[in-house]
Design an enzyme around this catalytic site. Structure first.
Site, mmCIF file in Angstrom:
data_model
loop_
_atom_site.group_PDB
_atom_site.id
_atom_site.type_symbol
_atom_site.label_atom_id
_atom_site.label_comp_id
_atom_site.label_asym_id
_atom_site.label_seq_id
_atom_site.Cartn_x
_atom_site.Cartn_y
_atom_site.Cartn_z
ATOM 1 N N GLU A 224 0.950 -1.254 14.100
ATOM 2 C CA GLU A 224 0.093 -0.342 13.312
ATOM 3 C C GLU A 224 -1.310 -0.355 13.893
ATOM 4 O O GLU A 224 -1.810 -1.425 14.266
ATOM 5 C CB GLU A 224 -0.017 -0.816 11.847
ATOM 6 C CG GLU A 224 1.239 -0.698 11.037
ATOM 7 C CD GLU A 224 1.066 -1.166 9.578
ATOM 8 O OE1 GLU A 224 -0.076 -1.245 9.089
ATOM 9 O OE2 GLU A 224 2.097 -1.461 8.957
ATOM 10 N N TYR B 40 -6.483 -3.258 12.911
ATOM 11 C CA TYR B 40 -7.342 -2.176 12.412
ATOM 12 C C TYR B 40 -8.786 -2.384 12.828
ATOM 13 O O TYR B 40 -9.696 -2.064 12.078
ATOM 14 C CB TYR B 40 -7.215 -2.076 10.883
ATOM 15 C CG TYR B 40 -5.875 -1.482 10.474
ATOM 16 C CD1 TYR B 40 -5.706 -0.102 10.396
ATOM 17 C CD2 TYR B 40 -4.776 -2.292 10.220
ATOM 18 C CE1 TYR B 40 -4.482 0.450 10.043
ATOM 19 C CE2 TYR B 40 -3.553 -1.746 9.876
ATOM 20 C CZ TYR B 40 -3.401 -0.373 9.789
ATOM 21 O OH TYR B 40 -2.192 0.185 9.449
ATOM 22 N N ASP C 122 0.819 -1.207 0.000
ATOM 23 C CA ASP C 122 0.000 0.000 0.000
ATOM 24 C C ASP C 122 0.865 1.275 0.000
ATOM 25 O O ASP C 122 0.698 2.132 0.861
ATOM 26 C CB ASP C 122 -0.893 -0.067 1.251
ATOM 27 C CG ASP C 122 -1.848 1.091 1.379
ATOM 28 O OD1 ASP C 122 -2.382 1.543 0.356
ATOM 29 O OD2 ASP C 122 -2.061 1.556 2.521
ATOM 30 N N ASN D 201 7.116 -7.180 6.922
ATOM 31 C CA ASN D 201 5.829 -6.641 7.357
ATOM 32 C C ASN D 201 4.696 -7.476 6.774
ATOM 33 O O ASN D 201 4.614 -7.657 5.543
ATOM 34 C CB ASN D 201 5.668 -5.198 6.874
ATOM 35 C CG ASN D 201 4.313 -4.615 7.270
ATOM 36 O OD1 ASN D 201 4.054 -4.391 8.448
ATOM 37 N ND2 ASN D 201 3.438 -4.384 6.303
ATOM 38 N N GLU D 202 3.851 -7.979 7.642
ATOM 39 C CA GLU D 202 2.618 -8.673 7.275
ATOM 40 C C GLU D 202 2.792 -9.764 6.222
ATOM 41 O O GLU D 202 2.088 -9.784 5.204
ATOM 42 C CB GLU D 202 1.558 -7.662 6.825
ATOM 43 C CG GLU D 202 1.219 -6.657 7.906
ATOM 44 C CD GLU D 202 -0.063 -5.881 7.636
ATOM 45 O OE1 GLU D 202 -0.548 -5.898 6.494
ATOM 46 O OE2 GLU D 202 -0.586 -5.267 8.582
HETATM 47 C C1 GCB Z 1 -1.275 -2.335 6.747
HETATM 48 C C2 GCB Z 1 0.030 -2.210 6.056
HETATM 49 C C3 GCB Z 1 0.337 -0.780 5.628
HETATM 50 C C4 GCB Z 1 -0.920 -0.129 5.088
HETATM 51 C C5 GCB Z 1 -1.966 -0.099 6.183
HETATM 52 C C6 GCB Z 1 -3.294 0.529 5.747
HETATM 53 O O1 GCB Z 1 -1.543 -3.288 7.413
HETATM 54 O O2 GCB Z 1 1.101 -2.736 6.781
HETATM 55 O O3 GCB Z 1 1.353 -0.811 4.682
HETATM 56 O O4 GCB Z 1 -0.692 1.138 4.577
HETATM 57 O O5 GCB Z 1 -2.234 -1.401 6.605
HETATM 58 O O6 GCB Z 1 -3.463 1.728 5.891
HETATM 59 O O7 GCB Z 1 -4.136 -0.205 5.245
#
Ligand code: GCB
Length: 598
Positions: free
Chosen positions: A511, A474, A166, A417-418
């Site tokens: 995050e 998230y 992203d 990452n992920e």
């Molecule tokens: C994530 C990613 C990051 C994205 C973010 C998002 O999990 O690690 O690169 O930008 O989510 O904002 O969706």
């Protein structure tokens, strides 16, 4: 790898400036004579991403090769008894370098430095440097992406490169290029670690025409922050101890230098010298805490992209220094270089300013079920059978540790990452990478892999091998959106699960965040408003404060940033606590207060 510095024995010429540039269509690269001047090239700044310098989608969305060229002058004196090298801060994502029509070599990976010895090829007078850069990301590169040819009846075929991540695929000669003039026998590398009890260990690597000299002597001095010599010793490796030591910490980032001088004995002359900066500090993990100099440190800060408008991910000293000022303003103490190693200049500023860095490899998108938009329909199965990145990833970890090993600001490594860490094959993929990272790091810093919500406490196959856990969550955004109470309940349950499963490991959020349009307000704190972002941060903060095993919070993301074009992103990712031009959103003031007390 030493940063290019002029010393009494070395000279460094910065080749930054306006180069000639052209985008190359498929097949053109092979036909381009690297030994000839480019005709009708565009003026192009180096360092910079090329994507936004000229208008037009053919520029911004170009897939494949491009060529950079410039000439530089060399005098007879520069060539006498010296070795000449060309050093690149980075080239994204692959570079093939030619000098005077002679191929010097290539480098794969867009975010780490590389160099070539040009002594045999360089000549007095004008030299022509040609660099072919390729920007494709696929299942063999880091970061990962996919190549696709789109066919639609009646329209020409279109080659597209879909990032599996992203952020916008800014590419080109992103970092400075230097011409370095060093002695024929030279200091190739220095390893120096200082500990909180005052002990220090050094290791110097000498290279070049070593077999032609009788014997070499290496003297070292330790210079304190005022440049005063506080220790003298000799030998290519050794250890010493200071009885009084000024430790490096975020509150008081005191730096020392190891001043290395190398002499060739039979000639009794100084052959080479270099001063390497370092600090005395220890990082360890104990009872679910990260300890800095023996005390638990709570990490407050961000995942952060190295980018801005126009120059993209190109080195911008003003922007990086401004960002560090904002980190200090908001009372943060740390950030993760998500999702690639940041420039060497940034690491040096962090050393000086006492910012703790989690240094991440460019290993993002290692999940075939995942795409930049989440909409493009990746293949959810068989990531570890599909990717061919492992050997390259090993090399990247070695190069990253080699570049950043001496920085006191670097307190941990993030290997990826992920990734698809819940899939079969993840353990086998990551085990050797963690081992290599630890083996090459003289300071044995903690190592982690940042994981996503698709890999839970019971399904993640890599958490067990991490020294501390960094979880990206998230809740309240990609699900449970608008229901922060529900989000808090889900989040708490997940964190408790991880703690139950790994009671000894520190756990931090890598995050968490919500897209927020600066200037959009709502009395009821609706999605996308500044109020929602603030409430989101408050909700997560309350959960963290109620769990004593949480050792840090990295908000996603420091500032708004550009992404690939897709219907989930309106002019990029807007989860920034600062806008792209570094103005605070409302949540910045909440975090500033919260982090003052933490
Ligand atoms: C994530 C990613 C990051 C994205 C973010 C998002 O999990 O690690 O690169 O930008 O989510 O904002 O969706």
């Amino acid at each position: 790898m030493l940063y290019p510095e002029t010393t009494r024995s070395r000279m460094v010429f910065d080749l930054s400036g306006i180069w000639d540039f052209r985008l190359l269509n498929e097949g053109e690269r092979e036909k381009t004579d690297a030994g000839k001047r480019l005709l009708k090239g565009y003026p192009m700044p180096v360092p910079s991403a090329y994507n936004e310098i000229y208008p037009g989608r053919e520029f911004a969305d170009h897939v494949g090769d491009m060529v950079y060229q410039r000439s530089f002058m060399v005098t007879k004196e520069m060539m006498t008894h010296n070795r000449l090298t060309l050093r690149f801060g980075s080239a994204a994502h692959r570079a093939d370098v030619w000098l005077n029509g002679v191929f010097l070599g290539n480098h794969k990976g867009g975010f780490l430095p590389f160099e070539f010895d040009i002594s045999e090829v360089v000549k007095t007078g004008e030299n022509l440097l040609t660099v072919f850069v390729n920007n494709i990301v696929d299942y063999s590169t880091l970061p990962c992406g996919r190549m696709e040819v789109q066919h639609f009846p009646g329209s020409p075929d279109k080659r597209v490169n879909l990032p599996n991540f992203d952020f916008y695929n800014y590419t080109g000669l992103l970092r400075p290029v230097w011409l370095c003039i060093i002695p024929l026998v030279y200091i190739d590398d220095i390893e120096i670690s200082g500990h909180m009890n005052g002990e220090f260990i050094w290791n110097v690597k000498i290279a070049g025409n070593v077999e032609e000299v009788e014997s070499i002597e290496v003297d070292v001095s330790l210079l304190d922050e005022n440049g005063k010599c506080v220790y003298s010793g000799n030998g290519i490796s050794g250890r010493g101890k200071l009885s009084e030591v000024h430790l490096w910490s975020p509150e008081d980032p005191c730096l020392y230098q190891l001043y290395v001088r190398m002499r060739i004995i039979d000639e009794n002359m100084l052959e080479d010298e270099y001063r390497e900066t370092f600090g005395f500090r220890d990082v360890e993990i104990k009872d679910c805490h990260i300890l800095l100099n023996g005390k638990a440190v709570y990490l407050k800060g961000f995942g952060k992209h190295e980018e801005g408008s126009i120059r993209g991910r190109g080195t911008d000293l003003a922007l990086m220094t401004k960002d560090i000022g904002l980190l200090k303003w908001i009372n943060a103490n740390s950030f993760r270089t998500s999702h690639y190693p940041n420039s060497e200049e940034m690491m040096r500023i962090c050393d000086r300013m006492g910012i703790l860095v989690i240094d991440e490899a460019p290993a993002v998108g290692l999940n075939t079920g995942f795409t930049a938009t989440g909409l493009l329909g990746g293949d959810a199965k068989g990531t570890w059978k599909t990717l061919t990145t492992l050997e390259h990833h090993k090399k990247v970890m070695e190069e990253l540790v080699a570049r950043d090993k001496n920085h006191p600001c670097v307190i941990a490594w993030s290997v990826a990452n992920e990734p698809a860490s819940q899939e079969e094959g993840a353990k086998e993929y990551f085990e050797p990478l963690i081992e290599i990272t630890k083996r090459h790091d003289p300071q044995k810093r903690p190592v982690t892999i940042v994981t996503y919500e698709g890999a839970g406490a019971d399904t993640c196959r890599v958490s067990g091998m991490c020294d501390f856990l960094m979880l990206n969550r998230y809740r309240g955004w990609y699900d449970t959106e608008g229901n922060l109470q529900g989000a808090a309940a889900k989040l708490r349950a997940e964190l408790e699960d991880f703690h139950r499963r790994y009671p000894e490991k520190p756990i931090m959020l890598g995050e968490y965040g919500a897209d927020t349009i600066a200037g959009l307000h709502d009395l009821n704190a609706r999605l996308f408003t500044e109020e929602y972002q603030t409430e989101f941060m408050k909700t997560y903060g309350k959960v963290f404060d109620s769990l004593n095993f949480i050792t840090g919070e990295h908000v996603w993301v420091f500032a708004d940033f550009a992404t690939a074009e897709n219907i989930k992103r309106v002019d990029g990712n807007k989860k920034g606590i600062f806008t792209r031009d570094r103005r605070p959103k409302q949540a910045a003031f909440f975090l500033k207060e919260r982090w003052k007390e933490k």
